[in-house]
Design a protein around this motif. Structure first.
Motif, PDB file in Angstrom:
ATOM      1  N   LEU A 284      35.990  22.981  39.579  1.00 49.21           N
ATOM      2  CA  LEU A 284      34.711  23.582  39.982  1.00 49.21           C
ATOM      3  C   LEU A 284      34.885  24.504  41.183  1.00 49.21           C
ATOM      4  O   LEU A 284      34.298  25.601  41.223  1.00 49.21           O
ATOM      5  CB  LEU A 284      33.708  22.472  40.319  1.00 49.21           C
ATOM      6  CG  LEU A 284      33.269  21.591  39.148  1.00 49.21           C
ATOM      7  CD1 LEU A 284      32.385  20.451  39.640  1.00 49.21           C
ATOM      8  CD2 LEU A 284      32.528  22.422  38.101  1.00 49.21           C
ATOM      9  N   PHE A 285      35.678  24.091  42.146  1.00 48.58           N
ATOM     10  CA  PHE A 285      35.920  24.951  43.311  1.00 48.58           C
ATOM     11  C   PHE A 285      36.670  26.223  42.908  1.00 48.58           C
ATOM     12  O   PHE A 285      36.399  27.306  43.442  1.00 48.58           O
ATOM     13  CB  PHE A 285      36.700  24.194  44.381  1.00 48.58           C
ATOM     14  CG  PHE A 285      35.881  23.200  45.159  1.00 48.58           C
ATOM     15  CD1 PHE A 285      34.751  23.612  45.860  1.00 48.58           C
ATOM     16  CD2 PHE A 285      36.233  21.866  45.207  1.00 48.58           C
ATOM     17  CE1 PHE A 285      33.980  22.701  46.589  1.00 48.58           C
ATOM     18  CE2 PHE A 285      35.485  20.952  45.928  1.00 48.58           C
ATOM     19  CZ  PHE A 285      34.355  21.366  46.625  1.00 48.58           C
ATOM     20  N   ALA A 286      37.604  26.098  41.974  1.00 42.55           N
ATOM     21  CA  ALA A 286      38.326  27.278  41.498  1.00 42.55           C
ATOM     22  C   ALA A 286      37.376  28.235  40.780  1.00 42.55           C
ATOM     23  O   ALA A 286      37.477  29.473  40.937  1.00 42.55           O
ATOM     24  CB  ALA A 286      39.464  26.856  40.569  1.00 42.55           C
ATOM     25  N   GLN A 287      36.451  27.681  39.998  1.00 38.65           N
ATOM     26  CA  GLN A 287      35.471  28.526  39.313  1.00 38.65           C
ATOM     27  C   GLN A 287      34.598  29.258  40.332  1.00 38.65           C
ATOM     28  O   GLN A 287      34.302  30.457  40.151  1.00 38.65           O
ATOM     29  CB  GLN A 287      34.604  27.663  38.395  1.00 38.65           C
ATOM     30  CG  GLN A 287      35.341  27.118  37.178  1.00 38.65           C
ATOM     31  CD  GLN A 287      34.503  26.137  36.371  1.00 38.65           C
ATOM     32  OE1 GLN A 287      33.400  25.740  36.784  1.00 38.65           O
ATOM     33  NE2 GLN A 287      35.015  25.725  35.219  1.00 38.65           N
ATOM     34  N   TRP A 288      34.192  28.569  41.387  1.00 37.26           N
ATOM     35  CA  TRP A 288      33.373  29.204  42.431  1.00 37.26           C
ATOM     36  C   TRP A 288      34.156  30.331  43.090  1.00 37.26           C
ATOM     37  O   TRP A 288      33.608  31.420  43.347  1.00 37.26           O
ATOM     38  CB  TRP A 288      32.955  28.152  43.456  1.00 37.26           C
ATOM     39  CG  TRP A 288      32.082  28.693  44.540  1.00 37.26           C
ATOM     40  CD1 TRP A 288      30.728  28.860  44.492  1.00 37.26           C
ATOM     41  CD2 TRP A 288      32.497  29.152  45.834  1.00 37.26           C
ATOM     42  NE1 TRP A 288      30.263  29.392  45.680  1.00 37.26           N
ATOM     43  CE2 TRP A 288      31.330  29.578  46.523  1.00 37.26           C
ATOM     44  CE3 TRP A 288      33.724  29.237  46.480  1.00 37.26           C
ATOM     45  CZ2 TRP A 288      31.374  30.094  47.815  1.00 37.26           C
ATOM     46  CZ3 TRP A 288      33.771  29.752  47.769  1.00 37.26           C
ATOM     47  CH2 TRP A 288      32.610  30.170  48.429  1.00 37.26           C
ATOM     48  N   HIS A 289      35.413  30.105  43.401  1.00 33.84           N
ATOM     49  CA  HIS A 289      36.282  31.130  43.994  1.00 33.84           C
ATOM     50  C   HIS A 289      36.312  32.375  43.114  1.00 33.84           C
ATOM     51  O   HIS A 289      36.179  33.512  43.603  1.00 33.84           O
ATOM     52  CB  HIS A 289      37.688  30.548  44.163  1.00 33.84           C
ATOM     53  CG  HIS A 289      38.712  31.498  44.706  1.00 33.84           C
ATOM     54  ND1 HIS A 289      39.302  32.488  43.938  1.00 33.84           N
ATOM     55  CD2 HIS A 289      39.259  31.617  45.951  1.00 33.84           C
ATOM     56  CE1 HIS A 289      40.162  33.163  44.673  1.00 33.84           C
ATOM     57  NE2 HIS A 289      40.160  32.651  45.904  1.00 33.84           N
ATOM     58  N   HIS A 290      36.457  32.157  41.818  1.00 32.84           N
ATOM     59  CA  HIS A 290      36.499  33.281  40.871  1.00 32.84           C
ATOM     60  C   HIS A 290      35.163  34.018  40.828  1.00 32.84           C
ATOM     61  O   HIS A 290      35.127  35.260  40.835  1.00 32.84           O
ATOM     62  CB  HIS A 290      36.859  32.747  39.481  1.00 32.84           C
ATOM     63  CG  HIS A 290      36.891  33.797  38.409  1.00 32.84           C
ATOM     64  ND1 HIS A 290      37.909  34.724  38.307  1.00 32.84           N
ATOM     65  CD2 HIS A 290      36.012  34.074  37.387  1.00 32.84           C
ATOM     66  CE1 HIS A 290      37.664  35.528  37.279  1.00 32.84           C
ATOM     67  NE2 HIS A 290      36.529  35.153  36.710  1.00 32.84           N
ATOM     68  N   GLU A 291      34.068  33.273  40.792  1.00 35.88           N
ATOM     69  CA  GLU A 291      32.738  33.887  40.726  1.00 35.88           C
ATOM     70  C   GLU A 291      32.409  34.689  41.980  1.00 35.88           C
ATOM     71  O   GLU A 291      31.662  35.670  41.923  1.00 35.88           O
ATOM     72  CB  GLU A 291      31.681  32.801  40.517  1.00 35.88           C
ATOM     73  CG  GLU A 291      31.769  32.125  39.148  1.00 35.88           C
ATOM     74  CD  GLU A 291      30.993  30.825  39.091  1.00 35.88           C
ATOM     75  OE1 GLU A 291      30.402  30.436  40.133  1.00 35.88           O
ATOM     76  OE2 GLU A 291      30.979  30.179  38.021  1.00 35.88           O
ATOM     77  N   GLN A 292      32.967  34.261  43.113  1.00 44.36           N
ATOM     78  CA  GLN A 292      32.714  34.957  44.378  1.00 44.36           C
ATOM     79  C   GLN A 292      33.650  36.143  44.585  1.00 44.36           C
ATOM     80  O   GLN A 292      33.551  36.838  45.604  1.00 44.36           O
ATOM     81  CB  GLN A 292      32.872  33.980  45.547  1.00 44.36           C
ATOM     82  CG  GLN A 292      31.892  32.814  45.529  1.00 44.36           C
ATOM     83  CD  GLN A 292      30.460  33.266  45.648  1.00 44.36           C
ATOM     84  OE1 GLN A 292      30.123  34.064  46.519  1.00 44.36           O
ATOM     85  NE2 GLN A 292      29.608  32.773  44.754  1.00 44.36           N
ATOM     86  N   HIS A 293      34.570  36.354  43.642  1.00 44.15           N
ATOM     87  CA  HIS A 293      35.537  37.463  43.714  1.00 44.15           C
ATOM     88  C   HIS A 293      36.355  37.413  45.004  1.00 44.15           C
ATOM     89  O   HIS A 293      36.614  38.443  45.644  1.00 44.15           O
ATOM     90  CB  HIS A 293      34.813  38.817  43.611  1.00 44.15           C
ATOM     91  CG  HIS A 293      33.934  38.933  42.392  1.00 44.15           C
ATOM     92  ND1 HIS A 293      34.435  39.009  41.114  1.00 44.15           N
ATOM     93  CD2 HIS A 293      32.575  38.951  42.275  1.00 44.15           C
ATOM     94  CE1 HIS A 293      33.426  39.075  40.248  1.00 44.15           C
ATOM     95  NE2 HIS A 293      32.292  39.044  40.923  1.00 44.15           N
ATOM     96  N   LEU A 294      36.770  36.205  45.368  1.00 42.00           N
ATOM     97  CA  LEU A 294      37.587  36.046  46.562  1.00 42.00           C
ATOM     98  C   LEU A 294      39.042  36.380  46.243  1.00 42.00           C
ATOM     99  O   LEU A 294      39.475  36.359  45.080  1.00 42.00           O
ATOM    100  CB  LEU A 294      37.480  34.612  47.085  1.00 42.00           C
ATOM    101  CG  LEU A 294      36.076  34.143  47.457  1.00 42.00           C
ATOM    102  CD1 LEU A 294      36.106  32.683  47.907  1.00 42.00           C
ATOM    103  CD2 LEU A 294      35.480  35.018  48.546  1.00 42.00           C
ATOM    104  N   SER A 295      39.814  36.697  47.280  1.00 41.87           N
ATOM    105  CA  SER A 295      41.210  37.052  47.076  1.00 41.87           C
ATOM    106  C   SER A 295      42.074  35.796  46.974  1.00 41.87           C
ATOM    107  O   SER A 295      41.656  34.695  47.347  1.00 41.87           O
ATOM    108  CB  SER A 295      41.701  37.916  48.241  1.00 41.87           C
ATOM    109  OG  SER A 295      41.637  37.188  49.452  1.00 41.87           O
ATOM    110  N   GLY A 296      43.296  35.951  46.483  1.00 39.03           N
ATOM    111  CA  GLY A 296      44.224  34.832  46.398  1.00 39.03           C
ATOM    112  C   GLY A 296      44.051  34.040  45.119  1.00 39.03           C
ATOM    113  O   GLY A 296      43.262  34.373  44.231  1.00 39.03           O
ATOM    114  N   SER A 297      44.796  32.943  45.035  1.00 40.21           N
ATOM    115  CA  SER A 297      44.800  32.103  43.838  1.00 40.21           C
ATOM    116  C   SER A 297      43.568  31.208  43.799  1.00 40.21           C
ATOM    117  O   SER A 297      43.337  30.406  44.711  1.00 40.21           O
ATOM    118  CB  SER A 297      46.065  31.249  43.828  1.00 40.21           C
ATOM    119  OG  SER A 297      45.960  30.218  42.874  1.00 40.21           O
TER     120      SER A 297
END
Length: 365
Positions: free
Chosen positions: A120-133
């Motif tokens: 879920l945290f990885a999905q949020w990272h992707h949705e927020q267009h954050l940098s990195g893995s």
């Protein structure tokens, strides 16, 4: 915070009904506590809002086994109070800490049939267009969420309303239980890396992670908080060690053969994760030369496909390891009942502990 509790301990109380009410009471106080701590500690930033949402959803699930044993231990001495229910709830937050980090270490994509916290945290990272893995971010965020649960667990225990003298008496036991959990998890990692550990090593992990943390520790903690005698705590400890091992043995079988519609995890999940479990150790010990060769070939595969898992399971089943583990579970449950029968526990307390032992050893999820 609500103080309405329905947990009762009358001699004619139905054990299953008691268990259901205990779970409801504990779930309510844990939900309230996490909501309050989220408001007090996390603030309104987007990253803390997603943290609060993941934690809220995470603590709402589960079987609430550890809190049930804590209340059962308390009820061996006295009727559980609102403070007792809150103290038992702290063990569920401790369990959330363990599960959050366990899913990261095992790279498990699911927890209780839903995406694990790191996913879920990885999905949020992707949705927020954050940098990195995104995957690395998700794992790191889940570890931090687990740390919060660990901090909040102790806070919930301290603020439960349990008498200060009782807390002082029980905290060393609580500390040992947490330490044993961490050491057991490390030994589990070593066993997985070893690939073919000895049975004694796998069973030692089962005792540390389940015997002491799931059953014995909560039971003794609840009894200690209620002021139980050394004799009562000793009887509960003997019961807790063997019933806890039965719990872990059943977990091993579910991780290998369990039904996805109930466990929320795929059949053969422990195989996919290359986990060292009692089932696999016994299968290797019982395998004939042809089966050992087949297992060795599967072990050398860098990645298991569904057909490989099916082949693995067929070989394991053919060795008779599944039936042997079932026999070990039955033996441990009998030993637990023997520990109760030789104790001076009240009849209703023994009924509840018998019911909980059956849930541990014979559950299907």
């Amino acid at each position: 915070m609500s103080t309405a509790m329905t947990v009762t301990t009358s001699p004619d109380d139905d054990a299953a009904g008691w268990r259901a009410r205990a779970r409801s009471d504990v779930a309510n106080v844990v939900r309230e506590f996490v909501a309050a701590r989220s408001r007090d500690h996390l603030g309104p930033a987007p990253e803390t809002r997603v943290l609060a949402d993941v934690l809220r959803r995470f603590v709402e699930g589960g079987k609430y086994v550890r809190s049930a044993f804590a209340l059962a231990g308390w009820a061996c001495v006295a009727t559980p109070t609102a403070s007792a229910v809150r103290a038992a709830g702290s063990l569920e937050l401790l369990h959330c800490f363990a599960l959050l980090q366990d899913d990261v270490m095992d790279q498990s994509p699911l927890r209780r049939g839903r995406p694990a916290a790191h996913v879920l945290f990885a999905q949020w990272h992707h949705e927020q267009h954050l940098s990195g893995s995104a995957a690395r971010f998700g794992e790191s965020a889940a570890v931090l969420a687990g740390d919060l649960c660990l901090v909040w667990a102790e806070q919930m225990l301290r603020q439960s309303g349990v008498d200060g003298a009782a807390l002082a008496r029980a905290l060393p036991r609580y500390d040992r239980m947490r330490s044993t959990l961490a050491v057991g998890q490390l030994r589990d990692l070593v066993n997985d890396a070893r690939r073919q550990p000895a049975l004694r090593d796998v069973r030692a992990v089962a005792r540390a992670k389940s015997g002491d943390y799931t059953v014995r520790g909560p039971l003794e903690l609840g009894a200690e908080l209620a002021g139980a005698s050394a004799a009562v705590i000793g009887a509960l400890g003997r019961y807790g060690v063997v019933v806890g091992e039965a719990f872990q043995l059943r977990d091993d079988l579910l991780g290998m053969f369990g039904a996805p519609d109930r466990t929320g995890k795929p059949v053969g999940e422990d195989l996919l994760a290359r986990k060292a479990t009692t089932v696999m150790v016994l299968a290797r010990e019982r395998a004939d030369s042809a089966q050992r060769q087949e297992l060795a070939e599967l072990d050398r595969l860098p990645r298991l496909e569904r057909s490989d898992v099916d082949e693995y399971l067929a070989i394991v089943a053919a060795t008779g390891a599944r039936e042997q583990v079932e026999g070990l579970i039955e033996q441990r449950l009998r030993e637990g009942m023997a520990a109760l029968s030789t104790s001076a526990l009240p009849v209703d307390a023994r009924h509840r502990l018998t019911h909980l032992a059956d849930l541990c050893g014979n559950r299907d999820q």
